[in-house]
Design an enzyme around this catalytic site. Structure first.
Site, PDB file in Angstrom:
ATOM      1  CB  CYS A  22      34.500  50.325   2.629  1.00  0.00           C
ATOM      2  SG  CYS A  22      33.276  51.228   3.576  1.00  0.00           S
TER       3      CYS A  22
HETATM    4  N1  LIG Z   1      29.068  52.623   3.750  1.00  0.00           N
HETATM    5  C1  LIG Z   1      29.502  51.542   4.380  1.00  0.00           C
HETATM    6  O1  LIG Z   1      29.107  50.428   4.080  1.00  0.00           O
HETATM    7  C2  LIG Z   1      30.524  51.644   5.493  1.00  0.00           C
HETATM    8  C3  LIG Z   1      30.764  50.509   6.287  1.00  0.00           C
HETATM    9  C4  LIG Z   1      31.684  50.601   7.317  1.00  0.00           C
HETATM   10  C5  LIG Z   1      32.379  51.791   7.524  1.00  0.00           C
HETATM   11  N2  LIG Z   1      32.149  52.873   6.731  1.00  0.00           N
HETATM   12  C6  LIG Z   1      32.870  54.114   7.018  1.00  0.00           C
HETATM   13  O2  LIG Z   1      31.988  55.005   7.690  1.00  0.00           O
HETATM   14  C7  LIG Z   1      32.263  56.350   7.323  1.00  0.00           C
HETATM   15  C8  LIG Z   1      30.998  57.012   6.770  1.00  0.00           C
HETATM   16  O3  LIG Z   1      30.627  56.364   5.572  1.00  0.00           O
HETATM   17  P1  LIG Z   1      29.176  56.497   4.940  1.00  0.00           P
HETATM   18  O4  LIG Z   1      29.089  55.458   3.872  1.00  0.00           O
HETATM   19  O5  LIG Z   1      28.129  56.511   6.013  1.00  0.00           O
HETATM   20  O6  LIG Z   1      29.266  57.950   4.266  1.00  0.00           O
HETATM   21  P2  LIG Z   1      28.057  58.805   3.646  1.00  0.00           P
HETATM   22  O7  LIG Z   1      28.694  59.671   2.609  1.00  0.00           O
HETATM   23  O8  LIG Z   1      26.921  57.911   3.281  1.00  0.00           O
HETATM   24  O9  LIG Z   1      27.560  59.712   4.864  1.00  0.00           O
HETATM   25  C9  LIG Z   1      28.369  60.656   5.488  1.00  0.00           C
HETATM   26  C10 LIG Z   1      27.539  61.878   5.847  1.00  0.00           C
HETATM   27  O10 LIG Z   1      28.371  62.754   6.600  1.00  0.00           O
HETATM   28  C11 LIG Z   1      27.978  64.097   6.292  1.00  0.00           C
HETATM   29  N3  LIG Z   1      29.033  64.992   6.733  1.00  0.00           N
HETATM   30  C12 LIG Z   1      30.269  65.179   6.225  1.00  0.00           C
HETATM   31  N4  LIG Z   1      30.960  66.061   6.975  1.00  0.00           N
HETATM   32  C13 LIG Z   1      30.146  66.437   7.980  1.00  0.00           C
HETATM   33  C14 LIG Z   1      30.282  67.333   9.095  1.00  0.00           C
HETATM   34  N5  LIG Z   1      31.415  67.990   9.328  1.00  0.00           N
HETATM   35  N6  LIG Z   1      29.227  67.492   9.904  1.00  0.00           N
HETATM   36  C15 LIG Z   1      28.061  66.830   9.680  1.00  0.00           C
HETATM   37  N7  LIG Z   1      27.885  65.965   8.664  1.00  0.00           N
HETATM   38  C16 LIG Z   1      28.913  65.772   7.829  1.00  0.00           C
HETATM   39  C17 LIG Z   1      27.730  64.049   4.800  1.00  0.00           C
HETATM   40  O11 LIG Z   1      26.908  65.127   4.404  1.00  0.00           O
HETATM   41  C18 LIG Z   1      27.048  62.684   4.641  1.00  0.00           C
HETATM   42  O12 LIG Z   1      25.627  62.788   4.714  1.00  0.00           O
HETATM   43  C19 LIG Z   1      33.421  56.289   6.322  1.00  0.00           C
HETATM   44  O13 LIG Z   1      34.627  56.438   7.027  1.00  0.00           O
HETATM   45  C20 LIG Z   1      33.332  54.880   5.799  1.00  0.00           C
HETATM   46  O14 LIG Z   1      34.574  54.401   5.343  1.00  0.00           O
HETATM   47  C21 LIG Z   1      31.219  52.835   5.722  1.00  0.00           C
END
Ligand SMILES: NC(=O)c1ccc[n+]([C@@H]2O[C@H](COP(=O)([O-])OP(=O)(O)OC[C@H]3O[C@@H](n4cnc5c(N)ncnc54)[C@H](O)[C@@H]3O)[C@@H](O)[C@H]2O)c1
Length: 434
Positions: free
Chosen positions: A274
């Site tokens: 992030c």
């Molecule tokens: N990690 C954090 O602490 C955090 C905190 C707040 C916000 N965010 C935001 O949340 C969002 C997700 O982050 P994350 O850390 O959970 O990512 P992540 O990479 O851990 O998980 C995302 C998942 O989405 C899947 N994916 C991608 N495209 C897809 C599709 N078309 N259909 C189905 N699955 C699909 C991937 O395979 C993956 O498993 C990002 O925008 C991030 O900036 C993350």
């Protein structure tokens, strides 16, 4: 509210079916929270390993205990699939896919586009779609809405659309998804009402804002605020060092002011999915409006300099002891980007290890959460035990729980501590803090 919206509202408040697209750090805890609230949850991920993990009740995210996941899966409340078509019957679909940066640090919204296209192929009247991925203001309105409306449905009448930023802090035991107020922005008043109803299931406070663009901007403000304040304290660390003052003591004392101050702590650089990326989503968007953001760029410059600054600290400390970096044995403690998690995405430790290795240091690392890493094509495995006395320098990059700092300070010839993990050992001459 229309009859369609009313019907959906009562379903969302009762026992709805909720689809979660993307079962990562954000999606899996969310899916578990909704399932715990009594909803039937279907998680969808393109990654078959994640889907198999859920199906077997085996958690792959630290904040989700395997026992809790397994109970929901075996109780039939939560299941996972690789097929978005399984969400046809869902009352609400929440999209939690990654939003990385492209090669020139421009937003890469290809995962959002992929998920939106997939939802567009199954969307029907009477569904609520929520985007949770961090993104630039306008994404929900400009990227999601037209794809769904091209199916002949009208937003706010047939289907409902909203943005709600995720604010979880992985590894944080005090503030979990269920304690953090949820900001929601709906495209229309009905969308807002429905998204508020959905999240009222899992959070004590829903904070409605006037629209999705505002909700999108709230998240970017929160993360830019952190990035700028971390840059400020990192620069204070550099200035304090030049003046022979402890930045840790300065921040701790300043934090006793009961108003108008909030402590941020210095470190070896920003990491994670992030903070290093999100502000770029805003820079990119605002440049298109002809405005050049200054704080974002400046904060990024300082934060990105920190890994090199840490390497300089190591180099100078060894030099003061008549040693070169080349052939020195450096033990890095903690390679995840923050304590008590396994996430190494964009971790400054990777860059620091790469720079030290390039200078010829014999780098080893220990991280109880990360069994192996590959840096610049070289694979490292976490050493089994911290034998601080067997290295020339112990470099503390992430202060996971469980380290015996007393023993480390006693045994290591030199400790360079970028996290104040050794703060209790003020008189130790072999300890250098950021
Ligand atoms: N990690 C954090 O602490 C955090 C905190 C707040 C916000 N965010 C935001 O949340 C969002 C997700 O982050 P994350 O850390 O959970 O990512 P992540 O990479 O851990 O998980 C995302 C998942 O989405 C899947 N994916 C991608 N495209 C897809 C599709 N078309 N259909 C189905 N699955 C699909 C991937 O395979 C993956 O498993 C990002 O925008 C991030 O900036 C993350």
């Amino acid at each position: 509210m229309s009859a369609t919206a009313e019907r959906l509202r009562s379903r969302l408040a009762g026992t709805p079916t909720i689809g979660v697209i993307g079962l990562g750090y954000v999606g899996l805890p969310l899916a578990v929270a909704f399932a715990d609230s009594g909803a039937r949850v279907i998680g969808v991920d393109l990654d078959p390993r994640r889907v198999a993990g859920v199906a077997s009740g085996e958690s792959f995210i630290e904040d989700v205990p395997t026992a809790a996941l397994a109970a929901l899966v075996h109780g039939g409340r939560l299941r996972a699939s690789t097929e978005v078509s399984d969400l046809k019957e869902a009352d609400a679909v929440v999209i939690c896919v990654p939003t990385p940066l492209g090669k020139s640090k421009e937003p890469d919204i290809s995962f959002i586009v992929g998920a939106a296209d997939a939802v567009a192929s199954i969307i029907r009247a009477g569904q609520l779609v929520v985007l949770e991925s961090t993104t630039y203001p306008g994404t929900t309105q400009e990227v999601l809405r037209p794809r769904f409306e091209a199916r002949g449905l009208t937003a706010g009448e047939d289907f409902f659309l909203a943005f709600s930023p995720e604010r979880i802090d992985p590894g944080n035991k005090k503030w979990t998804l269920r304690d953090i107020p949820k900001v929601v922005g709906g495209l229309t008043p009905a969308c807002r009402e429905l998204v508020a109803t959905l999240y009222a299931r899992i959070t004590p406070q829903v904070v409605p804002v006037s629209g999705p663009e505002t909700a999108e901007m709230v998240k970017l403000f929160e993360n830019t605020f952190r990035s700028v304040n971390i840059a400020l304290v990192n620069e204070f660390a550099i200035m304090c060092r030049k003046l022979g003052i402890s930045v840790w003591e300065v921040v701790a004392a300043a934090a006793t002011k009961p108003f108008g101050f909030m402590p941020f702590w210095p470190g070896p650089g920003l990491g994670g999915h992030c903070l290093p990326s999100d502000p770029y989503y805003l820079s990119w968007k605002i440049r298109m409006e002809g405005y050049e953001p200054r704080f974002i760029t400046f904060a990024d410059e300082i934060n990105r300099h920190m890994p090199a600054y840490v390497v300089q600290l190591v180099t100078e400390a060894l030099n003061d002891r008549a040693r070169a970096v080349r052939n020195s044995r450096v033990l890095v403690l903690g390679v995840a980007y923050k304590p008590n998690v396994a996430d190494t995405r964009d971790s400054p430790a990777l860059e620091i290890i790469e720079m030290l290795a390039a200078k010829g240091a014999r780098v080893a690392y220990h991280d109880p959460h990360v069994p192996s890493i590959t840096v610049n094509g070289i694979r490292y495995e976490s050493v089994r035990a911290v034998r601080a006395g067997e290295h020339d320098v112990v470099l503390v990059l992430t202060a996971h729980d469980g380290y015996d700092w007393g023993a480390i300070v006693r045994e290591a010839p030199l400790v360079i501590d970028t996290r104040n993990a050794t703060g209790g050992f003020d008189t130790a001459a072999n300890v250098i803090r950021l």
